[in-house]
Design an enzyme around this catalytic site. Structure first.
Site, PDB file in Angstrom:
ATOM      1  N   LYS A  70      -5.356  -4.777 -15.123  1.00 14.85           N
ATOM      2  CA  LYS A  70      -6.223  -5.869 -15.565  1.00 14.85           C
ATOM      3  C   LYS A  70      -7.438  -5.388 -16.346  1.00 14.85           C
ATOM      4  CE  LYS A  70      -9.623  -6.752 -11.859  1.00 14.85           C
ATOM      5  NZ  LYS A  70      -9.453  -5.730 -10.813  1.00 14.85           N
ATOM      6  N   HIS A 199     -11.883  -2.731  -1.812  1.00 23.70           N
ATOM      7  CA  HIS A 199     -12.432  -2.501  -3.146  1.00 23.70           C
ATOM      8  C   HIS A 199     -13.939  -2.604  -3.011  1.00 23.70           C
ATOM      9  CE1 HIS A 199     -13.260  -2.567  -7.362  1.00 23.70           C
ATOM     10  NE2 HIS A 199     -11.983  -2.569  -7.693  1.00 23.70           N
ATOM     11  N   GLU A 273      -6.998   3.006  -7.255  1.00 27.85           N
ATOM     12  CA  GLU A 273      -6.625   2.102  -8.352  1.00 27.85           C
ATOM     13  C   GLU A 273      -7.738   1.996  -9.389  1.00 27.85           C
ATOM     14  OE1 GLU A 273      -4.071  -0.945  -5.499  1.00 27.85           O
ATOM     15  OE2 GLU A 273      -6.153  -1.421  -5.977  1.00 27.85           O
TER      16      GLU A 273
HETATM   17  C1  LIG Z   1     -10.176  -4.825 -10.394  1.00 26.72           C
HETATM   18  C2  LIG Z   1      -9.437  -4.048  -9.380  1.00 26.72           C
HETATM   19  C3  LIG Z   1      -9.292  -2.658  -9.544  1.00 26.72           C
HETATM   20  C4  LIG Z   1      -9.963  -1.885 -10.666  1.00 26.72           C
HETATM   21  O1  LIG Z   1     -11.342  -1.889 -10.506  1.00 26.72           O
HETATM   22  P1  LIG Z   1     -12.291  -0.936 -11.381  1.00 26.72           P
HETATM   23  O2  LIG Z   1     -13.635  -1.239 -10.854  1.00 26.72           O
HETATM   24  O3  LIG Z   1     -12.109  -1.302 -12.804  1.00 26.72           O
HETATM   25  O4  LIG Z   1     -11.888   0.464 -11.107  1.00 26.72           O
HETATM   26  C5  LIG Z   1      -8.540  -1.985  -8.613  1.00 26.72           C
HETATM   27  N1  LIG Z   1      -7.952  -2.613  -7.570  1.00 26.72           N
HETATM   28  C6  LIG Z   1      -8.070  -3.948  -7.374  1.00 26.72           C
HETATM   29  C7  LIG Z   1      -7.387  -4.580  -6.228  1.00 26.72           C
HETATM   30  C8  LIG Z   1      -8.818  -4.700  -8.270  1.00 26.72           C
HETATM   31  O5  LIG Z   1      -8.949  -6.017  -8.070  1.00 26.72           O
END
Ligand SMILES: *Cc1c(COP(=O)(O)O)cnc(C)c1O
Length: 424
Positions: A70, A199, A273
């Site tokens: 995303k 997260h 991630e």
């Molecule tokens: C948005 C998101 C990410 C990526 O986040 P960053 O801050 O861009 O590294 C990873 N995992 C989940 C579940 C997310 O919603």
């Protein structure tokens, strides 16, 4: 310099170490100008993505990388990450399709959005994407109906500690006191829960956030154990900063906490991630000034000395904007003013207060509010750095505006390390 075609139709300029990103920006801008084209363009340094992938493996050796699509779904970057061996974190059916269509095995996909519509869960089941997140009871009921064999990851809400650029608030993740009731429900439904995720919010500036979250995950693991679950997966989520010095500190603290709460002897598989960390710095945006307006204001009211004096300022209109690639201004709270660099030397270095607007007919479409700039001419271009995160993926065709052109480059020493199928 040679040019290779990569990921269907992406031309990659492979060049010597001494050629810089800005050299290529200048060259592309000049080329477009010669053709009398004013198109906005992005230039992507694929070498930066390779370096960051390798840096992750050095700094966070225990965590497998699942890139968060995303953040930026550029086809060349995704193809590159695939060839480096990355997994992918997908938020929707369309993202899963995009990744599967590249030939990625479903086991390398994590469907980490805890909020899923039923048909997307069914789709995941049909294409054998098994790993998926949940954080509430109703989601468990949906999953039990649509994908009973899924391997579930329980998303917890980490305790907030430390600075985060873009916090997620309480939209996602269960509280620690909900862990036992949720797991009990999962058990009743006959579902398989394999681990825990969190997260910390995007752009973590202090490693303390990861320490707190990893400690909370360890508590959730213990509660799972008490209920007879045998978790073997910890998903660190995203949030890793793109600034490399900060990343190193954050990764260092994450490693320490992992070794303390999840020692390697415990055989827990760890994944991360990252979105922003991988994508932000590799992309610069270069829109073109397509219109300008000189504004003369007569000063008055209060300041005796300056009363009657006039002040000149400029408004510039460039051919991209907050409904296009600068969507990060709206969705990521970004301030592109601090990322702006002029391409070329102005005729007169005198600086004026300036505003930079996007090209749609909407008053909100303003990229930079208040910046000192030398006078720009129509046809000049402005280069914005760090434009790879939450920018093009939020872009719309509002007002019928097209997406910018995409150009790619990579230095030969990094490109040659890849084993790729390319056509010359
Ligand atoms: C948005 C998101 C990410 C990526 O986040 P960053 O801050 O861009 O590294 C990873 N995992 C989940 C579940 C997310 O919603």
């Amino acid at each position: 310099m040679t040019s290779v075609t990569f990921a269907r139709n992406c031309e990659v300029l492979v060049h010597a170490e001494t050629t810089t990103h800005m050299d290529i920006v200048r060259e592309k801008a000049a080329e477009l100008k010669r053709q009398d084209r004013e198109d906005a363009f992005f230039l992507v340094d694929l070498g930066d993505v390779i370096k960051r992938y390798q840096n992750w493996q050095t700094q966070l050796p225990r965590a497998e990388l699942f890139y968060a699509v995303k953040c930026n779904d550029d086809p060349a970057m995704l193809k590159l990450l695939d060839s480096l061996g990355s997994g992918f974190d997908c938020a929707s059916k369309a993202e899963m399709e995009q990744i599967l269509n590249m030939g990625v095995r479903p086991s390398r996909i994590a469907y980490s959005n805890p909020i899923k519509q039923n048909s997307y869960i069914r789709f995941a089941s049909q294409v054998n994407v098994d790993l998926m997140a949940f954080d509430n009871q109703d989601e468990l009921v949906k999953i039990q109906r649509a994908h009973p064999n899924a391997r579930l990851v329980m998303r917890i809400l980490p305790p907030t500690s430390g600075k985060v650029y873009h916090p997620f608030g309480e939209k996602f993740g269960c509280y620690l006191h909900e862990v036992t009731p949720l797991l009990t429900k999962a058990r009743k439904l006959g579902l398989t829960v394999v681990g825990v995720s969190f997260h910390c919010g995007s752009g973590v500036a202090e490693g303390g956030a990861f320490r707190g979250a990893i400690a909370a995950a360890a508590t959730a693991f213990q509660e799972g154990k008490a209920l007879g679950f045998d978790f073997d997966l910890l998903d660190l989520g995203g949030g890793f900063p793109s600034d490399l010095a900060t990343f190193e500190k954050v990764a260092g603290m994450a490693n320490e906490a992992l070794d303390e709460y999840f020692p390697a002897s415990g055989k827990v598989r760890i994944i991360g991630e990252p979105g922003r960390y991988m994508a932000e710095a590799a992309f610069t945006a270069t829109p073109c000034v397509i219109a300008k307006r000189q504004i003369c204001t007569t000063l008055g009211g209060g300041d005796r000395e300056k009363e009657g004096e006039s002040r000149t300022s400029f408004a510039y209109y460039v051919n991209d904007g907050v409904f296009g690639s600068f969507s990060c201004v709206l969705v990521d709270n970004a301030h592109p003013g601090i990322k702006a660099r002029l391409v070329g030397t102005p005729v007169d270095p005198t600086e004026y207060p300036s505003v930079v607007y996007g090209h749609t007919m909407d008053g909100q479409d303003r990229i930079i509010n208040d910046v000192m700039l030398p006078e720009l001419q129509i046809g000049d271009v402005i280069n914005f750095i760090n434009m790879g995160a939450y920018s093009t993926t939020g872009s719309t065709s509002f007002n019928g505006m097209p997406r910018p052109l995409m150009f790619y480059h990579c230095c030969a020493s990094l490109w040659d390390q890849l084993s790729l199928e390319t056509t010359n």
